[in-house]
Design a protein around this motif. Structure first.
Motif, PDB file in Angstrom:
ATOM      1  N   THR B  46       0.831  -1.205   0.000  1.00  0.00           N
ATOM      2  CA  THR B  46       0.000   0.000   0.000  1.00  0.00           C
ATOM      3  C   THR B  46       0.865   1.253   0.000  1.00  0.00           C
ATOM      4  N   GLN B  91      -7.964   0.297  -0.301  1.00  0.00           N
ATOM      5  CA  GLN B  91      -8.139  -0.957   0.419  1.00  0.00           C
ATOM      6  C   GLN B  91      -9.423  -0.931   1.258  1.00  0.00           C
ATOM      7  N   ASP B 167      -6.020  -1.151  -4.661  1.00  0.00           N
ATOM      8  CA  ASP B 167      -5.418  -1.862  -3.533  1.00  0.00           C
ATOM      9  C   ASP B 167      -6.396  -2.951  -3.082  1.00  0.00           C
TER      10      ASP B 167
HETATM   11 MG   LIG Z   1      -2.177  -2.665   2.126  1.00  0.00          MG
END
Ligand SMILES: [Mg+2]
Ligand SMILES: Nc1ncnc2c1ncn2[C@@H]1O[C@H](COP(=O)(O)OP(=O)(O)OP(=O)(O)O)[C@@H](O)[C@H]1O
Lengths: 378, 226
Positions: B46, B91, B167
């Motif tokens: 990330t 994410q 992500d």
């Molecule tokens: Mg991550």
């Protein structure tokens, strides 16, 4: 075109965002409106009072002569009219007839006056202020008004007309009578007046005139227009002072409110700003959006608050300020202030409500929006 | 072409709780391909995407976008790059609660000053492609996990950005929906767009459109397979 559409999109977003937290935002607008309401009420009221004072002064004579007897005001003899008129610079001396009448029916004091020749009601008729009309329930023209000075003696007058005046404060309790009626009703001898009024040709000569006249009439008291102005000033300054105090309280409330707003964003707001930045909103866009938000809230509050204040002061007669007005006239709650709004004051109020609020919202937003938005990645 | 040379990212630098999330990463990402980043949790995937996506600046090292250095640019230039070059699927989705799905998807277009009808049509088309057409006017908080993820994907696509950064975009999707997403990725690649993904999902890594897999561990790139 692009810039316009952009603002449009930002404003749309703001409206959607505001409507999400309806309760919170409505509460915000309510509190804010209340502050504006208090400030605007105080402002409208103060300027209405000032207008009243101006109106009162406009009709005031240059010079008033009162007879003193044992240091208290007494009736003045008509003989003095010629004495006064003979002083250089003095013209138009007239004797005035006026006094106060306590009306047992309404439990109020009326100011009874004999107007100048042009406005004199015919014998048997009176012109009354709105307050009296209301207090006595005289709704129609020509309604009889019964007044009595002592037990068993009842005088009937016909209401010729009710006042239409800019200055409700001054005319609410006013009762105009014919001179002959006045003398008969109050038992005033033919050669006596309440006081004398005169005009002075040159305002700068007033002091000299008073000087000369007081030598000719040792038992008289002289009240000049300047004295009246000063008295009104004092009266209104005091009343305005109360208003200023009230305004200060409202400002304080507003400051606390703004400080709370400025002290920071909720975690949710900060995250939202982060998301917007991350998906490509500029710091400028975020700030513009928050300005729209502040604009909607503070303009809404301004409109609501000032409208409510206008209604409060000019329609309802400023019941919140009753304690300040008490003592002005017994008829008090029945009068209405003449509507009048000072545009420049309104603009100041607008700036005062929107600018600090905008600043208070923008600063923390600007801080949050200038940070790197990578926190929203996780 | 996106290049990273010797890029490190240290969070809370100079403080006792400093974390080195990336350590001297050197990497070249070709334009017009699909690159998948893999690695255990905490390996820095990330973080790497946020640097490439101009969301943050590296602590040391240099990042270039089509030859132009971006690592030292001030925030407002980075915002501009983000707006023009990238679409993001986070994410944690990061949809804005209280707004409808459609409003959320239209958000990245708001600062561009485009005709709102055109933006709306585009947003609806993206939602349609992801099977979310019927949910367009619902508030996002009533969506299921998989629907939320697809709404986030639609938002990332609305501006037709040349680079899609996603992500873990399929963590909440079932096989059918994952394939739907992969079809979209393939279509983007066919349009010459660049796609950067992180994933633990073997279906993604094995999928046809993937052109490179970057294996990460402890903040470093350990292997690149093309
Ligand atoms: Mg991550
Ligand atoms: N803002 C931050 N402050 C401190 N440490 C951070 C911060 N952001 C990330 N980290 C740390 O950096 C390391 C890398 O995090 P990153 O999110 O890049 O991992 P990841 O590979 O995406 O993991 P996952 O697969 O679980 O999403 C982790 O150890 C994380 O705790």
């Amino acid at each position: 075109m692009n810039a316009l559409r952009r603002q449009r999109a930002l404003a749309d977003y703001t409206i959607a965002a505001l409507s999400r937290r309806k309760v919170k935002n409505l509460a915000l607008v309510a509190v804010f409106s209340l502050v504006v309401f208090l400030l605007a009420s105080a402002m409208f009221f103060a300027s209405a009072l000032r207008q009243e004072a101006d109106a009162a002064l406009e009709g005031a004579p240059d010079l008033i002569v009162q007879q003193l007897s044992l240091g208290r005001q007494a009736m003045i003899s008509a003989d003095l009219i010629d004495d006064l008129a003979s002083i250089r610079g003095v013209r138009d001396v007239r004797g005035r007839l006026w006094g106060y009448y306590y009306d047992r029916v309404s439990g109020a004091n009326y100011t009874v006056m004999v107007p100048e020749a042009g406005q004199m009601p015919p014998p048997g008729q009176v012109i009354i202020g709105e307050g009296i009309a209301r207090a006595r329930g005289l709704e129609w023209q020509g309604a009889p008004l019964f007044l009595s000075r002592k037990q068993g003696d009842l005088n009937r007058f016909d209401v010729a007309q009710t006042f239409e005046s800019d200055s409700a404060l001054l005319t609410a309790d006013l009762l105009l009578m014919n001179a002959a009626d006045f003398r008969a009703f109050f038992s005033v001898p033919e050669d006596m007046f309440t006081d004398l009024a005169a005009s002075v040709r040159n305002p700068r000569e007033r002091a000299t005139v008073v000087d000369k006249a007081s030598r000719a009439m040792p038992d008289a008291r002289f009240v000049t227009r300047d004295d009246i102005a000063r008295t009104y000033m004092k009266l209104f300054d005091w009343r305005e002072g109360m208003m200023v105090a009230l305004a200060a309280v409202a400002m304080l409330a507003f400051a606390i409110f703004a400080a709370d707003k400025a002290s920071g964003l909720s975690a949710e707001e900060a995250r939202e700003i982060g998301i917007l930045k991350a998906i490509g909103w500029d710091t400028r866009d975020v700030i513009a959006m928050k300005l729209w938000e502040g604009g909607f809230v503070s303009l809404g509050a301004f409109l609501l608050g000032t409208t409510a204040a206008y209604a409060h002061v000019f329609w309802a007669g400023a019941p919140l300020f009753a304690p300040v007005l008490k003592g002005w006239a017994v008829i008090y709650p029945a009068f209405r202030l003449a509507p009048g709004v000072d545009l420049s004051e309104l603009v100041v109020l607008l700036l005062l409500t929107t600018l600090p609020y905008a600043a208070a919202t923008v600063v923390p937003v600007w801080r949050a929006a200038s940070a790197d938005p990578d926190a929203v990645m996780r | 072409m996106i290049t990273l040379s010797d890029v490190s990212k240290i969070y809370n630098e100079g403080r006792p709780n400093a974390v080195t999330a990336l350590h001297a990463v050197t990497l070249t990402i070709a334009r017009g391909g699909v690159t998948v980043f893999m690695g255990p949790s905490g390996s820095g995937k990330t973080t790497l995407l946020s640097l490439v996506g101009c969301m943050a600046r590296p602590s040391t090292g240099r990042i270039t976008l089509d030859g132009a250095p971006v690592s030292g640019l001030p925030e407002r230039f980075l915002t501009d790059l983000r707006r023009r070059h990238f679409g993001f699927v986070f994410q944690r989705f990061n949809l804005i609660r209280g707004l409808t799905v459609l409003d959320n998807v239209m958000l990245p277009a708001a600062p561009l000053g485009e005709d709102p009808r055109a933006v709306q049509a585009r947003a609806l088309a993206r939602l349609e492609a992801l099977g979310l057409g019927p949910k367009a006017l619902m508030p996002v908080e009533v969506l299921s996990g998989g629907e939320t993820q697809r709404a986030a994907i639609a938002r990332a696509l609305v501006n037709d950005a040349p680079v899609l950064i996603a992500d873990e975009p399929t963590a909440n999707l079932d096989t059918a929906l994952t394939h739907r997403f992969l079809d979209i990725v393939a279509a983007l690649r066919d349009q010459g767009k660049t796609v950067l993904l992180t994933s633990h999902d073997p279906r993604i890594i094995a999928a046809a459109p993937v052109s490179a897999v970057v294996e990460m561990r402890d903040g470093q790139v350990v292997e690149v397979r093309s």
